[in-house]
Scaffold this active site. Structure first.
Site, mmCIF file in Angstrom:
data_model
loop_
_atom_site.group_PDB
_atom_site.id
_atom_site.type_symbol
_atom_site.label_atom_id
_atom_site.label_comp_id
_atom_site.label_asym_id
_atom_site.label_seq_id
_atom_site.Cartn_x
_atom_site.Cartn_y
_atom_site.Cartn_z
ATOM 1 C CG HIS A 306 30.918 21.331 49.737
ATOM 2 N ND1 HIS A 306 31.431 20.080 49.994
ATOM 3 C CD2 HIS A 306 29.577 21.188 49.665
ATOM 4 C CE1 HIS A 306 30.430 19.208 50.036
ATOM 5 N NE2 HIS A 306 29.297 19.851 49.848
ATOM 6 C CG ASP A 363 22.478 24.626 50.077
ATOM 7 O OD1 ASP A 363 23.369 24.101 50.754
ATOM 8 O OD2 ASP A 363 21.382 24.071 49.830
HETATM 9 C C1 SDX Z 1 25.635 21.559 52.124
HETATM 10 O O1 SDX Z 1 28.787 17.953 53.206
HETATM 11 C C2 SDX Z 1 27.947 18.004 52.206
HETATM 12 O O2 SDX Z 1 28.027 17.254 51.242
HETATM 13 C C3 SDX Z 1 26.853 19.035 52.356
HETATM 14 C C4 SDX Z 1 25.972 19.255 51.142
HETATM 15 C C5 SDX Z 1 25.115 18.043 50.830
HETATM 16 O O3 SDX Z 1 24.721 17.866 49.667
HETATM 17 O O4 SDX Z 1 24.763 17.321 51.817
HETATM 18 O O5 SDX Z 1 26.762 19.550 50.000
HETATM 19 C C6 SDX Z 1 25.009 20.422 51.388
HETATM 20 O O6 SDX Z 1 25.568 21.593 53.322
HETATM 21 C C7 SDX Z 1 26.409 22.583 51.350
HETATM 22 C C8 SDX Z 1 27.044 23.678 52.271
HETATM 23 C C9 SDX Z 1 25.971 24.714 52.617
HETATM 24 N N1 SDX Z 1 26.498 25.638 53.637
HETATM 25 C C10 SDX Z 1 26.769 26.927 53.343
HETATM 26 O O7 SDX Z 1 26.708 27.412 52.213
HETATM 27 C C11 SDX Z 1 27.169 27.772 54.558
HETATM 28 C C12 SDX Z 1 28.405 28.631 54.211
HETATM 29 N N2 SDX Z 1 29.549 27.701 54.065
HETATM 30 C C13 SDX Z 1 30.418 27.575 55.210
HETATM 31 O O8 SDX Z 1 29.791 27.663 56.472
HETATM 32 C C14 SDX Z 1 31.446 26.444 55.055
HETATM 33 O O9 SDX Z 1 32.016 26.609 53.816
HETATM 34 C C15 SDX Z 1 31.010 24.998 55.220
HETATM 35 C C16 SDX Z 1 30.345 24.777 56.510
HETATM 36 C C17 SDX Z 1 30.111 24.569 54.096
HETATM 37 C C18 SDX Z 1 32.281 24.139 55.150
HETATM 38 O O10 SDX Z 1 33.055 24.501 56.224
HETATM 39 P P1 SDX Z 1 34.466 23.772 56.554
HETATM 40 O O11 SDX Z 1 34.763 22.706 55.568
HETATM 41 O O12 SDX Z 1 34.441 23.390 57.988
HETATM 42 O O13 SDX Z 1 35.480 24.889 56.254
HETATM 43 P P2 SDX Z 1 36.053 25.869 57.336
HETATM 44 O O14 SDX Z 1 34.935 26.402 58.182
HETATM 45 O O15 SDX Z 1 37.197 25.183 58.018
HETATM 46 O O16 SDX Z 1 36.592 27.085 56.429
HETATM 47 C C19 SDX Z 1 37.920 27.097 55.891
HETATM 48 C C20 SDX Z 1 38.217 28.585 55.730
HETATM 49 C C21 SDX Z 1 38.011 29.387 57.019
HETATM 50 O O17 SDX Z 1 38.851 30.536 56.962
HETATM 51 P P3 SDX Z 1 40.315 30.451 57.734
HETATM 52 O O18 SDX Z 1 39.988 30.056 59.190
HETATM 53 O O19 SDX Z 1 41.102 29.410 56.991
HETATM 54 O O20 SDX Z 1 40.854 31.865 57.619
HETATM 55 O O21 SDX Z 1 37.312 29.165 54.767
HETATM 56 C C22 SDX Z 1 36.507 30.152 55.428
HETATM 57 C C23 SDX Z 1 36.589 29.878 56.906
HETATM 58 O O22 SDX Z 1 36.368 31.073 57.653
HETATM 59 N N3 SDX Z 1 35.135 29.984 54.902
HETATM 60 C C24 SDX Z 1 34.312 30.988 54.589
HETATM 61 C C25 SDX Z 1 33.151 30.372 54.084
HETATM 62 N N4 SDX Z 1 33.288 29.045 54.129
HETATM 63 C C26 SDX Z 1 34.519 28.800 54.648
HETATM 64 N N5 SDX Z 1 34.459 32.329 54.671
HETATM 65 C C27 SDX Z 1 33.398 33.079 54.257
HETATM 66 N N6 SDX Z 1 32.246 32.568 53.743
HETATM 67 C C28 SDX Z 1 32.091 31.215 53.663
HETATM 68 N N7 SDX Z 1 30.978 30.722 53.175
#
Ligand code: SDX
Length: 427
Positions: A306, A363
């Site tokens: 998140h 989710d």
């Molecule tokens: C919602 O914003 C809100 O409030 C949203 C929400 C709401 O109520 O409106 O809460 C609803 O959208 C919840 C999120 C639902 N999405 C998912 O579950 C999709 C999977 N999650 C990821 O795509 C991700 O965690 C996000 C998009 C939710 C957040 O991404 P960020 O904050 O941009 O984090 P990032 O991409 O910079 O990740 C940081 C690190 C990275 O690794 P490094 O580059 O540091 O090595 O964490 C890793 C990412 O690769 N990472 C994941 C991951 N999420 C982040 N690795 C594997 N699986 C994941 N799910």
């Protein structure tokens, strides 16, 4: 906390005011940054940038706290109902019994959707994704309600709120009825809001539809948990579109489109599809964890991570508990739930996820309950939109009433410098 922040550029020092919120969040007010220094900030995804000051929702990502208008999400999910929370989120106070009854009565004035809207929905193929249909139908509401809302006029604003709450729910269910080939149902003003959702979705002309109170209670709680979440992607979209003074329906239609993405609200559908893929593949959760950690593999663990919560999403905790209760009450033994729990357990012990503070989000478990309630997978994000509607309305209203400026970020240009036009024969 000092009242100003000092920035030094090329040996020159610049001072900017520091704002401290009611929960001690600290922000540097850079409204005058470019005028004073000629520089702008750069913050892809706005991870460090606040777009507004808001009184609606407070999140603490480190502590896993979520409050609507100061009330803890745990209290609201347990003690209030969805329309009560919608009133709180939109108007700022918990309603009295009389105010809540009047709110529901005023919503009833607008639960009949113009019959001509059916011509629009008939234009879609049955295979159209419900979120795409919902976004289009919501935008089309402007065609049938062209009067611009005077946000300064409390009565007009209140009516727009009730109209949106009344019509959006019906349109959301019509997306399912269309894809199923079932006749479109009408809201029944003698029944509750969430009961109507179930009727609108599943009642058939061939016989009476039996409302299951367990299902209605579970859905009511899920809608409350989704009601608002400060400046998330879809809410920021609603604010951005509304900041040009586009109408409420057009702004919400844009919010539906932003929510559709699998990184945002579309994640609840993606989680179920991921869990079903793991199940089909033999149920080896660790194999999929390895894929999620592999930088060369685009696969992400859907429902995990998140932007704000670097601790457990408090909504995920409530939904996980509700999943156990609802499936037990409905007598559903869904192996997918066991796969989800195994996946969560492995991920929470895994260094990759722990070091990145990746926890289950709202989710991760919601889709499991929706499936147990008989909701089709491609309708999961539509249910997220129904829950988030009061938040979108509240944030749009706050932005307009506060007369916030049109949203227009700057950029850093890194393209080609000035160059002479090249005639066709020289290209
Ligand atoms: C919602 O914003 C809100 O409030 C949203 C929400 C709401 O109520 O409106 O809460 C609803 O959208 C919840 C999120 C639902 N999405 C998912 O579950 C999709 C999977 N999650 C990821 O795509 C991700 O965690 C996000 C998009 C939710 C957040 O991404 P960020 O904050 O941009 O984090 P990032 O991409 O910079 O990740 C940081 C690190 C990275 O690794 P490094 O580059 O540091 O090595 O964490 C890793 C990412 O690769 N990472 C994941 C991951 N999420 C982040 N690795 C594997 N699986 C994941 N799910």
């Amino acid at each position: 906390m000092s009242k100003t922040a000092i920035l030094e550029i090329d040996g020159n020092k610049y001072e900017f005011p520091v704002i401290v919120g009611s929960e001690n969040e600290v922000a540097i007010d850079i409204e005058k940054l470019r005028a004073a220094t000629g520089a702008i900030t750069l913050d892809p995804g706005y991870k460090n940038s606040g777009s507004c000051q808001s009184e609606i929702t407070f999140l603490d990502g480190e502590e896993g706290i979520l409050r609507y208008r100061g009330y803890a999400i745990e209290d609201l999910a347990e003690k209030a109902n969805f329309l009560e929370v919608s009133y709180l989120v939109i108007f700022g106070e918990l309603p009295t019994a009389a105010q809540l009854a009047q709110f529901e009565k005023d919503i009833h004035k607008y639960t009949l959707v113009n019959e001509e809207m059916k011509n629009i929905i008939d234009g879609f193929p049955k295979t159209a994704h419900p979120m795409g249909v919902l976004s289009s139908l919501t935008s089309a509401l402007t065609a049938f309600n062209p009067k611009v809302v005077n946000v300064e006029n409390e009565k007009e604003m209140y009516e727009a709120v009730c109209k949106t709450m009344g019509k959006f729910l019906v349109l959301a269910t019509w997306t399912y009825r269309k894809s199923s080939g079932f006749p479109l149902n009408y809201y029944d003003n003698t029944k509750g809001y969430v009961e109507n959702f179930m009727r609108l979705m599943f009642e058939l002309p061939t016989g009476p539809y039996k409302i299951n109170p367990v299902v209605v209670n579970a859905l009511d709680k899920l809608f409350i948990l989704h009601a608002d979440h400060e400046q998330n992607c879809s809410t920021s979209t609603v604010r951005m579109v509304g900041s040009s003074h586009a109408g409420l329906f057009a702004s919400i239609s844009a919010g539906v489109s932003a929510l559709w993405g699998p990184l945002h609200g579309g994640a609840n559908q993606a989680v179920l599809e991921m869990l079903e893929e793991i199940q089909k593949d033999g149920g080896d959760a660790d194999k999929f964890l390895a894929k999620a950690k592999d930088k060369n593999d685009p696969f992400r663990l859907m429902g995990f991570g998140h932007r704000v919560y670097k601790n457990f999403d408090p909504r995920a905790k409530i939904i996980k508990k509700a999943a156990d209760e609802v499936l037990a009450e409905l007598g559903v033994n869904d192996p997918i739930l066991n796969i989800a729990k195994k996946l969560e357990e492995s991920a929470l012990q895994d260094e990759y996820f722990k070091s990145r503070n990746l926890y289950p989000n709202v989710d991760f478990y919601s889709g499991i309950i929706y499936r147990a309630l008989g909701i089709p997978t491609d309708m999961f994000t539509v249910l997220f939109a129904i829950g988030r509607l009061p938040g979108w309305i509240a944030q749009w209203k706050e932005m307009r009433v506060n007369k916030e400026p049109i949203g227009r970020p700057r950029q850093v240009y890194v393209g080609a410098p000035l160059r002479p036009f090249k005639p066709m024969n020289e290209r």
